[in-house]
Design a protein around this motif. Structure first.
Motif, PDB file in Angstrom:
ATOM      1  N   LEU A 124      -4.382  -4.817   4.917  1.00 57.10           N
ATOM      2  CA  LEU A 124      -3.572  -5.902   5.493  1.00 57.10           C
ATOM      3  C   LEU A 124      -3.932  -6.147   6.958  1.00 57.10           C
ATOM      4  CD1 LEU A 124      -0.087  -5.216   3.900  1.00 57.10           C
ATOM      5  CD2 LEU A 124      -1.545  -7.181   3.511  1.00 57.10           C
ATOM      6  N   VAL A 166      -6.281  -9.505   6.038  1.00 59.02           N
ATOM      7  CA  VAL A 166      -5.303 -10.522   5.663  1.00 59.02           C
ATOM      8  C   VAL A 166      -4.639 -11.077   6.915  1.00 59.02           C
ATOM      9  CG1 VAL A 166      -3.276 -11.038   4.286  1.00 59.02           C
ATOM     10  CG2 VAL A 166      -4.885  -9.322   3.501  1.00 59.02           C
ATOM     11  N   ASN A 210       0.588 -11.954   8.470  1.00 57.16           N
ATOM     12  CA  ASN A 210       1.599 -11.015   8.000  1.00 57.16           C
ATOM     13  C   ASN A 210       2.153 -10.271   9.207  1.00 57.16           C
ATOM     14  OD1 ASN A 210      -0.342  -9.109   8.660  1.00 57.16           O
ATOM     15  ND2 ASN A 210      -1.053  -8.915   6.559  1.00 57.16           N
ATOM     16  N   ALA A 270      -6.177 -11.374  10.728  1.00 57.25           N
ATOM     17  CA  ALA A 270      -7.188 -10.465  10.196  1.00 57.25           C
ATOM     18  C   ALA A 270      -8.182 -10.111  11.289  1.00 57.25           C
ATOM     19  CB  ALA A 270      -7.902 -11.118   9.025  1.00 57.25           C
ATOM     20  N   PRO A 319     -12.235 -11.909   6.103  1.00 57.29           N
ATOM     21  CA  PRO A 319     -11.722 -11.427   4.818  1.00 57.29           C
ATOM     22  C   PRO A 319     -12.812 -11.287   3.757  1.00 57.29           C
ATOM     23  CG  PRO A 319     -10.326 -13.144   5.694  1.00 57.29           C
ATOM     24  CD  PRO A 319     -11.518 -13.088   6.583  1.00 57.29           C
ATOM     25  N   ASN A 375       1.937  -8.413  -0.870  1.00 58.86           N
ATOM     26  CA  ASN A 375       0.791  -9.302  -0.634  1.00 58.86           C
ATOM     27  C   ASN A 375      -0.486  -8.584  -0.243  1.00 58.86           C
ATOM     28  OD1 ASN A 375       2.060 -11.699  -1.323  1.00 58.86           O
ATOM     29  ND2 ASN A 375       3.037 -11.810   0.684  1.00 58.86           N
ATOM     30  N   GLN A 376      -0.700  -7.403  -0.794  1.00 54.58           N
ATOM     31  CA  GLN A 376      -2.002  -6.765  -0.617  1.00 54.58           C
ATOM     32  C   GLN A 376      -3.047  -7.651  -1.290  1.00 54.58           C
ATOM     33  OE1 GLN A 376       0.736  -5.159  -1.356  1.00 54.58           O
ATOM     34  NE2 GLN A 376       0.745  -3.055  -0.648  1.00 54.58           N
ATOM     35  N   PRO A 377      -4.257  -7.709  -0.707  1.00 54.40           N
ATOM     36  CA  PRO A 377      -5.291  -8.531  -1.356  1.00 54.40           C
ATOM     37  C   PRO A 377      -5.648  -7.975  -2.729  1.00 54.40           C
ATOM     38  CG  PRO A 377      -6.202  -7.251   0.458  1.00 54.40           C
ATOM     39  CD  PRO A 377      -4.721  -7.092   0.534  1.00 54.40           C
ATOM     40  N   ARG A 405       0.110  -4.954  -5.975  1.00 61.10           N
ATOM     41  CA  ARG A 405       0.206  -5.774  -4.766  1.00 61.10           C
ATOM     42  C   ARG A 405       1.622  -5.807  -4.209  1.00 61.10           C
ATOM     43  NH1 ARG A 405      -2.309 -11.143  -6.410  1.00 61.10           N
ATOM     44  NH2 ARG A 405      -2.299 -11.561  -4.202  1.00 61.10           N
TER      45      ARG A 405
END
Lengths: 443, 385
Positions: free
Chosen positions: A187, A191, A194, A199, A203, A269-271, A346
């Motif tokens: 994260l 990402v 958040n 980031a 990404p 919302n983890q990738p 996620r």
């Protein structure tokens, strides 16, 4: 008593004889042959599965070999059975049997190559089977990924509870450490938008650096294990169980009180990095490394420590170092499993890593079998599948699964497949020239 | 050897048969992802009862574009686990091919399940989840309850206007996301209107003795206590506070609204206030109708889970009707239902009128309930955003 003991073996023997006669043509089928047959079966399912299922009155291809349909609509049981026979059993039976001379020839040729090449060929085939099987439905993908994560987790707990003979309860704690560290890592770095800000790196790099996140999670879990190990390995007996249980709760409250990782709300919302091939690769890696570990000198020393610590010391085994290494090693893999878990689901919150997770993993270890890699795989996959299949039973599921576990504890106190060695080299050998009575290793 | 020869023949026959297999019967499937086992089985039961009552009420059909479609409920158990809720959603979407999903209830299941629904582009509506992450950035996910950032200030304003207090004490469970979030939002709301929180005390799920925290709150000079806890803890908190000689009111949130509360708490809880989604006692119109039917069928007055689930189902029904046509192409139908749901304005639910904002969260009114001397939850006032 005499009549029972006289009549029982005969029926049993008769069944066994019939089975072995049925099995006879399949004895010379090497693993390569089985994989090829499975590939044909899943390929057929891909091509004709849907029309066949429709013809048989089902709206979809039965996802988990019909386990879900059976409880929901018992009227469809014959259709499901027919489907399984037509799509899986018959093709596998026919292809495995009639390609055996061919596959044996290839297997015999592969023996002369380094083991790595043979292993990679087999693994590629296995992955192809899994991929095509999962291609049918997203549900299969999710169940397969969960089952593979369960394999890593079960195997790593088996190192402690099976090979080392201690009773550790902190696996959910290690898993939580791995899950949180890996989640924060991905994260923070990959990402935007958040609680951790933008980031830090593009990404696009994420999927390539994801292994780093998992390893970091594993290492942090291992450091956590060190905290448990230092005080508890000074003593003997049940202390590890108690200290590790405490550790699990400490980790849980730690994350509940850490505002930066969301507290009780958890992180979401983890990738989506833990795709099927990624989880598959990590599972293979885990099985390979853990299997090598337990078959190494260190692994044998671990068994010696379990059986008699004093005797092991007398035989110049450094018991303290051995126990520490094994415990930290197990924690590392639990951390990796946690990282994968976080990226499959996620979303994680401290509550996911509590006593219920512990019960789940322990059940998998003792169901599959102590001191056994094959047993761990069987336990993890078996319980995941059973748990999915019995879902329509709701509350009765929680009666059936414990009863099953109790029965296993009564009839096979160490689990289904306990105290066996997982010999990869022998697995790949051609079977036509194998000595009679050689153990079949296709389980 | 025989089977070897007839096998290809058999396959060809099957494929031909499959090609002319009859089309599937026309029905609408609605998935229900509920915690039937696990930590909160009562919530699962309320969900199932409301769903079944709703199905009975609609007569098992929904009329879309002048055509009646049979409604089929697919109720699945998520064991109150996040990973199971995600698996259940995946199964409902890909195996059962449901048009829309109602549930899961608790946030720890709704957040991962919402990710699945959003990825697989299936509309989902959670009747009970209050965690912002459930719907945040997920155009396919909706919910029916109001959020904690709204409820916290509502309680704060109510206390300030009703009693004119300035010193608040808060007691909450730090290990559970709902009480913790609400406690913080209340604190913010309370401080915004000029009050001060003199004691902000926490405990951990499963604790039964709150005397240390309550003594602190009392000694800090709090005039009232805000306790956003579940009914089983409320009974203990209120009784222990009274034993310690705390005389001020104890105010709560929607988690109080269970039929069990009065059984456990008894006289100590009479006269207290809490904010919630609807008031069962003194309800009129559609709300009363729902309560009466539920009570007649299942033998108890439905709590907020039942009411919110009922509303979720009616929103689903309205969205399907608004959609105008069921084409049979499940992807197109899901898109159509999602768009219709997002466009719902001023939906007259039994828990208040609601319109969805762009995040899929409803804008709706909260109700302040007073526990009467007979132990009934009576309507006191309504607070709208």
């Amino acid at each position: 008593m005499t009549t029972i003991s006289a009549s029982w073996p005969t029926t049993r023997q008769r069944i066994r004889a019939a089975l072995s006669k049925l099995w006879q043509p399949y004895r010379p089928v090497p693993l390569l042959g089985w994989l090829l047959a499975a590939l044909v079966a899943v390929g057929m399912e891909q091509l004709v599965g849907l029309p066949l299922a429709r013809t048989l009155g089902m709206s979809k291809i039965p996802a988990l070999f019909g386990a879900l349909v059976v409880l929901d609509q018992p009227a469809l049981i014959p259709s499901v059975l027919l489907f399984l026979i037509l799509i899986y059993i018959l093709p596998v039976g026919i292809v495995a049997r009639f390609t055996a001379p061919f596959t044996n020839k290839i297997a015999a040729r592969l023996v002369s190559y380094p083991l790595v090449i043979t292993a990679v060929i087999h693994l590629l085939l296995l992955y192809a089977v899994l991929h095509i099987w999962c291609d049918i439905s997203d549900y299969r993908v999710l169940v397969a990924r969960m089952a593979m994560i369960a394999i890593i987790l079960t195997l790593s707990l088996n190192v402690v509870n099976g090979y080392m003979g201690e009773f550790s309860c902190s696996h959910p704690g290690f898993m939580a450490l791995g899950a949180y560290v890996a989640s924060v890592f991905t994260l923070v770095f990959f990402v935007s938008e958040n609680q951790f800000g933008e980031a830090l790196v593009p990404p696009a790099l994420g999927p390539f650096l994801f292994p780093l996140a998992l390893i970091l999670g594993g290492l942090v879990a291992a450091v956590g294990a060190l905290l448990v190990a230092i005080p508890s390995f000074r003593t003997r007996g049940d202390y590890l169980a108690i200290i590790s249980l405490a550790f699990m709760f400490i980790v849980k409250s730690l994350f509940e009180n850490l505002e930066i990782v969301g507290g009780a709300r958890g992180i979401s919302n983890q990738p989506n990095y833990a795709s099927l091939p990624v989880v598959f690769a990590w599972t293979v890696l885990a099985i390979w490394i853990i299997n090598n570990f337990v078959r190494s000198t260190m692994g044998k020393a671990l068994n010696a420590v379990r059986d008699d610590e004093l005797a092991a010391t007398a035989m110049t085994v450094d018991t303290r170092k051995t126990k520490m290494t094994a415990f930290l090693f197990a924690a590392f893999w639990a951390g990796v499993a946690g990282g994968l878990f976080a990226h499959v689901l996620r979303y994680i919150n401290p509550d996911s890593f509590g006593i219920r997770k512990l019960a789940e993993v322990l059940a998998m270890v003792y169901f599959g079998g102590l001191n056994s890699v094959t047993g761990s795989i069987v336990g993890a996959v078996g319980l995941t599948m059973i748990s999915e299949a019995l879902r329509p039973l709701e509350i009765y599921k929680w009666i059936i699964i414990p009863i099953m576990l109790i029965l296993i504890m009564i009839f096979r106190p160490t689990g289904l497949i306990a105290f066996t060695e997982f010999n990869v080299e022998r697995l790949f050998l051609p079977k036509d020239k194998a000595p009679e009575g050689a153990e079949d290793a296709t389980a | 050897m025989k089977i070897y020869k007839i096998f290809p023949l058999l396959l060809i026959t099957i494929i031909l048969l499959g090609a002319c297999a009859p089309a599937l019967p026309e029905s609408i499937k609605i998935g229900v992802n509920a915690p039937l086992t696990g930590d909160i089985p009562k919530v699962g039961e309320g969900t199932r009862y409301a769903a079944e009552l709703w199905l009975e009420e609609t007569g098992g059909t929904i009329n879309v574009g002048g055509k009646d479609y049979t409604v089929e409920l697919v109720i699945e158990d998520n064991e109150s686990k996040g990973e199971s809720a995600a698996a259940v959603n995946t199964k409902l979407i890909t195996q059962d091919e449901v048009l829309v999903i109602v549930g899961p209830q608790a946030s720890k299941q709704a957040v991962p399940a919402g990710a699945v629904a959003n990825d697989l582009e299936t509309p989902m509506i959670s009747p009970w989840s209050t965690n912002p992450a459930t719907t945040l950035g997920r155009p396919w996910v909706f919910r029916t309850p109001f959020l904690d950032p709204f409820q916290g200030p509502v309680v704060a304003n109510f206390v300030s206007e009703e009693f004119g207090y300035t010193n608040a004490g808060v007691l909450y469970d730090i290990a559970s996301d709902y009480p913790k979030g609400l406690a913080e939002f209340f604190q913010m709301g309370w401080e915004d209107i000029g009050g001060s929180v003199v004691a902000f005390e926490s405990f951990t799920t499963g604790d039964t003795d709150f005397s240390a925290q309550l003594t602190k709150i009392k000694d800090a000079g709090a005039e009232f206590i805000f306790a956003p806890q579940y009914y089983n803890e409320i009974a203990l908190i209120v009784q222990q506070a009274r034993e310690l000689g705390f005389e001020g009111p104890i105010v709560g949130s929607d988690s109080w609204g269970s039929a069990e509360l009065m059984n456990l708490c008894g006289d100590a809880c009479k006269g207290l206030f809490f904010s919630t989604h609807y008031a069962a006692e003194g309800a009129t119109g559609a709300t009363k109708e729902f309560i009466d039917k539920y009570n007649a069928k299942y033998g108890y007055v439905p709590d907020d889970v039942g009411a919110l689930t009922w509303d979720a189902f009616n929103i689903v029904k309205k969205a399907i009707e608004d959609c105008g046509a069921i084409t049979g192409d499940i992807d197109a139908d899901r898109q159509c239902v999602r768009d219709a749901m997002a466009n719902i304005r001023e939906f007259p639910g039994i828990t208040g009128n609601m319109s969805f904002n762009e995040e899929g969260d409803p804008t709706k009114c909260a109700v302040i309930v007073k526990i009467s001397d007979e132990g009934l939850f009576t309507f006191y006032e309504q607070v709208c955003p």
